[in-house]
Design an enzyme around this catalytic site. Structure first.
Site, mmCIF file in Angstrom:
data_model
loop_
_atom_site.group_PDB
_atom_site.id
_atom_site.type_symbol
_atom_site.label_atom_id
_atom_site.label_comp_id
_atom_site.label_asym_id
_atom_site.label_seq_id
_atom_site.Cartn_x
_atom_site.Cartn_y
_atom_site.Cartn_z
ATOM 1 N N ASP A 16 36.775 31.655 -32.087
ATOM 2 C CA ASP A 16 36.364 32.208 -30.792
ATOM 3 C C ASP A 16 37.654 32.502 -30.026
ATOM 4 O O ASP A 16 38.751 32.155 -30.462
ATOM 5 C CB ASP A 16 35.511 31.174 -30.038
ATOM 6 C CG ASP A 16 35.067 31.677 -28.666
ATOM 7 O OD1 ASP A 16 34.652 32.844 -28.562
ATOM 8 O OD2 ASP A 16 35.160 30.913 -27.679
ATOM 9 N N SER A 17 37.489 33.105 -28.837
ATOM 10 C CA SER A 17 38.668 33.360 -28.012
ATOM 11 C C SER A 17 39.217 32.063 -27.403
ATOM 12 O O SER A 17 40.376 32.024 -27.002
ATOM 13 C CB SER A 17 38.285 34.310 -26.874
ATOM 14 O OG SER A 17 37.283 33.716 -26.078
ATOM 15 N N TYR A 49 38.142 37.709 -24.447
ATOM 16 C CA TYR A 49 37.878 38.836 -25.348
ATOM 17 C C TYR A 49 36.946 39.854 -24.676
ATOM 18 O O TYR A 49 37.023 41.044 -24.939
ATOM 19 C CB TYR A 49 37.182 38.346 -26.624
ATOM 20 C CG TYR A 49 38.082 37.888 -27.732
ATOM 21 C CD1 TYR A 49 39.447 37.656 -27.535
ATOM 22 C CD2 TYR A 49 37.573 37.689 -29.016
ATOM 23 C CE1 TYR A 49 40.257 37.226 -28.581
ATOM 24 C CE2 TYR A 49 38.373 37.274 -30.065
ATOM 25 C CZ TYR A 49 39.717 37.036 -29.842
ATOM 26 O OH TYR A 49 40.515 36.611 -30.886
ATOM 27 N N GLY A 50 36.066 39.346 -23.853
ATOM 28 C CA GLY A 50 34.994 40.171 -23.300
ATOM 29 C C GLY A 50 35.442 41.370 -22.495
ATOM 30 O O GLY A 50 34.695 42.324 -22.319
ATOM 31 N N CYS A 84 31.796 33.857 -31.544
ATOM 32 C CA CYS A 84 32.080 34.581 -30.310
ATOM 33 C C CYS A 84 31.140 35.786 -30.284
ATOM 34 O O CYS A 84 31.120 36.576 -31.238
ATOM 35 C CB CYS A 84 33.535 35.042 -30.342
ATOM 36 S SG CYS A 84 33.947 36.228 -29.058
ATOM 37 N N ASN A 85 30.364 35.896 -29.224
ATOM 38 C CA ASN A 85 29.415 37.016 -29.135
ATOM 39 C C ASN A 85 30.134 38.349 -29.027
ATOM 40 O O ASN A 85 29.687 39.344 -29.588
ATOM 41 C CB ASN A 85 28.509 36.848 -27.916
ATOM 42 C CG ASN A 85 27.446 35.802 -28.133
ATOM 43 O OD1 ASN A 85 26.313 36.109 -28.444
ATOM 44 N ND2 ASN A 85 27.807 34.541 -27.987
ATOM 45 N N GLU A 113 36.973 28.458 -18.875
ATOM 46 C CA GLU A 113 38.293 28.178 -19.473
ATOM 47 C C GLU A 113 39.237 27.539 -18.457
ATOM 48 O O GLU A 113 40.139 26.806 -18.813
ATOM 49 C CB GLU A 113 38.926 29.469 -20.023
ATOM 50 C CG GLU A 113 38.306 29.985 -21.304
ATOM 51 C CD GLU A 113 38.689 29.192 -22.565
ATOM 52 O OE1 GLU A 113 39.663 28.413 -22.524
ATOM 53 O OE2 GLU A 113 37.981 29.341 -23.573
ATOM 54 N N CYS A 140 26.923 34.227 -24.768
ATOM 55 C CA CYS A 140 28.356 33.944 -24.848
ATOM 56 C C CYS A 140 28.453 32.470 -25.211
ATOM 57 O O CYS A 140 27.770 31.636 -24.599
ATOM 58 C CB CYS A 140 29.032 34.206 -23.499
ATOM 59 S SG CYS A 140 30.755 33.655 -23.453
ATOM 60 N N THR A 141 29.271 32.160 -26.184
ATOM 61 C CA THR A 141 29.317 30.769 -26.660
ATOM 62 C C THR A 141 29.977 29.813 -25.669
ATOM 63 O O THR A 141 29.909 28.598 -25.840
ATOM 64 C CB THR A 141 30.033 30.693 -28.030
ATOM 65 O OG1 THR A 141 31.290 31.373 -27.934
ATOM 66 C CG2 THR A 141 29.196 31.332 -29.112
ATOM 67 N N HIS A 142 30.595 30.366 -24.634
ATOM 68 C CA HIS A 142 31.132 29.491 -23.586
ATOM 69 C C HIS A 142 29.993 28.899 -22.723
ATOM 70 O O HIS A 142 30.147 27.822 -22.160
ATOM 71 C CB HIS A 142 32.041 30.278 -22.639
ATOM 72 C CG HIS A 142 33.430 30.479 -23.154
ATOM 73 N ND1 HIS A 142 33.727 31.304 -24.202
ATOM 74 C CD2 HIS A 142 34.616 29.956 -22.740
ATOM 75 C CE1 HIS A 142 35.040 31.288 -24.404
ATOM 76 N NE2 HIS A 142 35.598 30.485 -23.534
HETATM 77 N N1 DGL Z 1 32.909 32.969 -26.179
HETATM 78 C C1 DGL Z 1 33.019 34.370 -26.256
HETATM 79 C C2 DGL Z 1 31.733 35.110 -26.404
HETATM 80 O O1 DGL Z 1 30.807 34.514 -26.923
HETATM 81 C C3 DGL Z 1 34.157 35.080 -25.603
HETATM 82 C C4 DGL Z 1 34.322 35.013 -24.147
HETATM 83 C C5 DGL Z 1 35.553 35.779 -23.765
HETATM 84 O O2 DGL Z 1 36.627 35.462 -24.289
HETATM 85 O O3 DGL Z 1 35.439 36.731 -22.972
HETATM 86 O O4 DGL Z 1 31.623 36.253 -26.091
#
Ligand code: DGL
Length: 270
Positions: A13-14, A45-46, A76-77, A157, A189-191
């Site tokens: 993931d990011s 990443y988003g 990571c989505n 984060e 989003c996995t966060h």
């Molecule tokens: N956890 C990530 C996701 O599921 C990335 C979030 C990010 O880095 O923007 O999209």
């Protein structure tokens, strides 16, 4: 080359988001080991272009293949939404490649009670329309309402969780008209599972909040069993790699995994 049960599971993931999935995997597959890569140098990443997300993801996949992983799980989505098919061509038969969107879509499709669903995620995920397209392809009767919530992953984060700042940001997003009258909400989003209770509380626990971690872990288990790749015994030592050191990554990884966490910083893009 034939894949073997003893090989580790690669997860990336990011940042800390994929740890929510890694945690569910550890609980469900206690004998399997995993190698986690958090690309903290490039998060979020988003907000990045599909090209950049693919560029980062490919390098990480290459690293996990070098580490002899039997599975590469894109936890990571954003990367699952915009880079998965190119990654699939790249990984080929070298490992089992999985994403975090398909198992959740499958979960929705199999349950007839879903009618009005909201999806929140990063700009990359929401703009790709991945959830909506995949659900609508098979179930036109389900209404899917999507909203990009780009501040949430960086907020998490930075460690702003379960406090006034995060409550205000969550309230501002979830009150938007796009999400009016939904019955369920996919955390795309996995966060976001880290703030799942805060989100449920906003809805007074009246809206089902769908968190991908457990669904993905169950799907991974089924896949490993079907391919005879589930490790049923042996000692496990999980490894954690990051592209940049962040105190929050260390804190969260220690919170999720009580074991002594050894973080290795590595620059794959040198
Ligand atoms: N956890 C990530 C996701 O599921 C990335 C979030 C990010 O880095 O923007 O999209």
């Amino acid at each position: 080359m034939r894949l073997k049960r003893e090989q580790p599971i690669g997860i990336f993931d990011s940042g800390v988001g994929g740890l929510t999935v890694a945690h569910a995997i550890k609980q469900l597959l206690p004998n399997d080991t995993f190698i986690y890569f958090g690309d903290t140098a490039h998060l979020p990443y988003g907000d990045k272009s599909a090209e950049s997300i693919l560029h980062y993801s490919k390098k990480i996949a290459e690293f996990l293949l070098e580490k002899n992983c039997k599975v590469i799980l894109v936890a990571c989505n954003s990367a699952s939404a915009v880079a998965f098919s190119s990654l699939n061509d790249y990984v080929g038969e070298k490992a089992v490649l999985m994403n975090v969107i398909d198992p959740v879509v499958e979960h929705i499709l199999q349950n007839k009670t879903y009618k009005k669903i909201g999806v929140i995620g990063t700009k990359a995920t929401i703009n790709s329309g991945a959830y909506e397209k995949k659900i609508k392809e098979k179930r036109q009767d389900i209404e899917v309402k999507s909203l990009a919530t780009p501040l949430l992953a960086p907020m998490i984060e930075e460690g702003f969780v379960y406090d006034d700042i995060s409550n205000a940001i969550i309230r501002a997003y979830l009150s938007k008209k796009e999400l009016k009258n939904i019955q369920s909400l996919i955390l795309g989003c996995t966060h976001y599972p880290i703030i799942k209770n805060q989100i449920s509380k906003f809805y007074n626990f009246d809206v089902e909040v769908i968190d991908s971690a457990r669904i993905v872990a169950n799907d991974l288990k089924r896949t490993l069993i079907s391919k005879d790749l589930l490790r049923s015994e042996g000692k496990t030592t999980n490894q954690f790699f990051i592209s940049d050191y962040t105190p929050y990554f260390e804190k969260i990884s220690k919170m999720f995994f009580e074991e002594a966490i050894h973080l290795t910083k590595i620059d794959l893009w040198r």
